[in-house]
Design an enzyme around this catalytic site. Structure first.
Site, mmCIF file in Angstrom:
data_model
loop_
_atom_site.group_PDB
_atom_site.id
_atom_site.type_symbol
_atom_site.label_atom_id
_atom_site.label_comp_id
_atom_site.label_asym_id
_atom_site.label_seq_id
_atom_site.Cartn_x
_atom_site.Cartn_y
_atom_site.Cartn_z
ATOM 1 N N SER A 86 0.850 -1.191 0.000
ATOM 2 C CA SER A 86 0.000 0.000 0.000
ATOM 3 C C SER A 86 0.883 1.237 0.000
ATOM 4 C CB SER A 86 -0.881 0.014 1.249
ATOM 5 O OG SER A 86 -1.437 1.302 1.441
ATOM 6 N N TYR A 132 -0.736 -0.999 10.163
ATOM 7 C CA TYR A 132 -0.992 -1.272 8.741
ATOM 8 C C TYR A 132 0.221 -0.870 7.902
ATOM 9 C CZ TYR A 132 -3.621 -1.112 4.282
ATOM 10 O OH TYR A 132 -4.073 -1.292 2.994
HETATM 11 N N1 LIG Z 1 -8.898 -0.063 -0.703
HETATM 12 C C1 LIG Z 1 -7.779 0.622 -0.650
HETATM 13 O O1 LIG Z 1 -7.773 1.853 -0.646
HETATM 14 C C2 LIG Z 1 -6.466 -0.113 -0.586
HETATM 15 C C3 LIG Z 1 -5.285 0.593 -0.842
HETATM 16 C C4 LIG Z 1 -4.067 -0.070 -0.790
HETATM 17 C C5 LIG Z 1 -4.034 -1.410 -0.471
HETATM 18 N N2 LIG Z 1 -5.186 -2.085 -0.223
HETATM 19 C C6 LIG Z 1 -5.100 -3.498 0.118
HETATM 20 O O2 LIG Z 1 -5.816 -4.250 -0.843
HETATM 21 C C7 LIG Z 1 -6.280 -5.459 -0.250
HETATM 22 C C8 LIG Z 1 -7.774 -5.614 -0.502
HETATM 23 O O3 LIG Z 1 -8.423 -4.517 0.073
HETATM 24 P P1 LIG Z 1 -9.950 -4.148 -0.197
HETATM 25 O O4 LIG Z 1 -9.986 -2.684 -0.261
HETATM 26 O O5 LIG Z 1 -10.485 -4.980 -1.299
HETATM 27 O O6 LIG Z 1 -10.543 -4.592 1.229
HETATM 28 P P2 LIG Z 1 -11.848 -5.390 1.673
HETATM 29 O O7 LIG Z 1 -11.964 -5.138 3.136
HETATM 30 O O8 LIG Z 1 -12.988 -5.066 0.772
HETATM 31 O O9 LIG Z 1 -11.439 -6.911 1.418
HETATM 32 C C9 LIG Z 1 -10.547 -7.590 2.252
HETATM 33 C C10 LIG Z 1 -10.874 -9.071 2.189
HETATM 34 O O10 LIG Z 1 -9.929 -9.798 2.997
HETATM 35 C C11 LIG Z 1 -10.627 -10.783 3.713
HETATM 36 N N3 LIG Z 1 -9.903 -11.163 4.941
HETATM 37 C C12 LIG Z 1 -9.697 -10.389 6.043
HETATM 38 N N4 LIG Z 1 -9.066 -11.107 6.981
HETATM 39 C C13 LIG Z 1 -8.841 -12.340 6.468
HETATM 40 C C14 LIG Z 1 -8.251 -13.524 6.966
HETATM 41 N N5 LIG Z 1 -7.736 -13.586 8.208
HETATM 42 N N6 LIG Z 1 -8.197 -14.614 6.161
HETATM 43 C C15 LIG Z 1 -8.736 -14.569 4.909
HETATM 44 N N7 LIG Z 1 -9.319 -13.484 4.386
HETATM 45 C C16 LIG Z 1 -9.392 -12.380 5.160
HETATM 46 C C17 LIG Z 1 -11.972 -10.144 4.036
HETATM 47 O O11 LIG Z 1 -12.957 -11.123 4.379
HETATM 48 C C18 LIG Z 1 -12.269 -9.403 2.736
HETATM 49 O O12 LIG Z 1 -12.983 -10.207 1.815
HETATM 50 C C19 LIG Z 1 -5.902 -5.383 1.231
HETATM 51 O O13 LIG Z 1 -4.677 -6.083 1.435
HETATM 52 C C20 LIG Z 1 -5.693 -3.901 1.441
HETATM 53 O O14 LIG Z 1 -4.846 -3.649 2.513
HETATM 54 C C21 LIG Z 1 -6.409 -1.465 -0.274
#
Ligand SMILES: NC(=O)c1ccc[n+]([C@@H]2O[C@H](COP(=O)([O-])OP(=O)(O)OC[C@H]3O[C@@H](n4cnc5c(N)ncnc54)[C@H](O)[C@@H]3O)[C@@H](O)[C@H]2O)c1
Length: 260
Positions: free
Chosen positions: A151, A166
């Site tokens: 990220s 994070y």
């Molecule tokens: N959305 C953003 O702005 C952003 C920016 C940079 C990085 N990210 C990263 O992208 C990835 C996806 O993010 P998103 O925005 O789609 O989030 P989201 O919260 O919509 O999805 C996260 C998913 O991870 C699953 N999860 C959580 N804990 C878990 C576990 N212990 N075992 C298995 N699955 C688990 C959840 O059930 C969920 O389906 C993450 O790693 C997040 O840190 C997101």
């Protein structure tokens, strides 16, 4: 071995963690893989959600898609999920996208050890455990692409919804990525990290409001958030034959929010 090709990719399976969230990056990535002809295994803590997403993707694209429950922080659960993928009849695993993640908006002095460990476990330890479980499949079949989710918070410090644990976990993922990339390069397996800026998903649910969302977009030079589809497209490209000489990198996808 083919290092580049204009022919269709051979049949392989992409494993995507964090793939159940309806508006999430994992699910959009799984769909993108399927549109490119990959079979897909969607792994998530929400096993029912993963199965529902897999069924939708299979119906839309015609590929084989499997939903598997997993807690990426629990080694037994990860090993069982890997076994489930292997015994499912899907083609060999050729790509792993470690997308499961958890953000925390809690200020530093209020972070207790339990929260610290949870955020570390889901983001960093989960990436370790799941990669360790699927790397042998890639070594065995002579093709492998690991794409880890970092990220912009790792690079420039956290923001509204992503403070110290994070940022630390996502920076840890960059170290893991670089080191593993070096270790497995001689086997033709690539390991890359992608580093999105703000992406329009539900990860911030409860931790932000409309005004904050507008502020997040305004701070991006492109004046908008990224879409899960845009992130998924990069993950899938990094998983293809043409990306075979790219390894150990941090691939920014952030609308100009962080330019280094
Ligand atoms: N959305 C953003 O702005 C952003 C920016 C940079 C990085 N990210 C990263 O992208 C990835 C996806 O993010 P998103 O925005 O789609 O989030 P989201 O919260 O919509 O999805 C996260 C998913 O991870 C699953 N999860 C959580 N804990 C878990 C576990 N212990 N075992 C298995 N699955 C688990 C959840 O059930 C969920 O389906 C993450 O790693 C997040 O840190 C997101």
């Amino acid at each position: 071995m083919n290092h580049h090709s204009t022919a269709p990719e051979p049949q392989r399976t992409a494993v995507i963690t964090g793939a159940a969230s309806p508006r999430g990056i994992g699910r959009a990535t799984a769909r993108r893989y399927a549109l490119q002809g990959w079979a897909v295994a969607l792994l998530d803590l929400d096993g029912d959600g993963a199965s529902a997403a897999a069924a939708e993707i299979a119906e839309e694209t015609g590929v084989s898609a499997l939903g598997v429950p997993v807690d990426v922080t629990d080694k037994d659960s990860v090993v069982a999920a890997a076994e489930a993928v292997r015994s499912s009849g899907l083609p060999p695993v050729g790509a792993l996208a470690n997308i499961a993640g958890l953000a925390s908006p809690v200020p530093f002095l209020e972070v207790d050890l339990k929260l610290w460990q949870r955020v570390m476990d889901v983001n960093l330890t989960g990436t370790f455990l799941v990669t360790q479980a699927f790397l042998p499949d890639m070594l065995e079949h002579g093709y492998g692409r690991v794409v880890n989710m970092s990220s912009v918070s790792a690079q420039q410090g956290g923001g509204v919804f992503s403070k110290t644990p994070y940022s630390a976990a996502k920076a840890g993922i960059l170290g893991l990525t670089r080191s593993l990339a070096r270790e497995v390069a001689e086997h033709g397996i690539t390991v890359n990290a992608i580093s999105p800026g703000v992406v329009d998903t539900d990860i911030r649910a409860g931790a932000t409001d409309e005004e904050n969302e507008a502020r997040l977009s305004a701070a991006v030079p492109m004046r908008r958030q990224g879409s899960a589809e845009e992130i998924g497209a990069l993950v899938v490209w990094l998983s293809g034959i043409d990306a075979g000489y790219i390894t150990g990198g941090t691939h920014n996808i952030n609308g100009g929010a962080y330019i280094a």
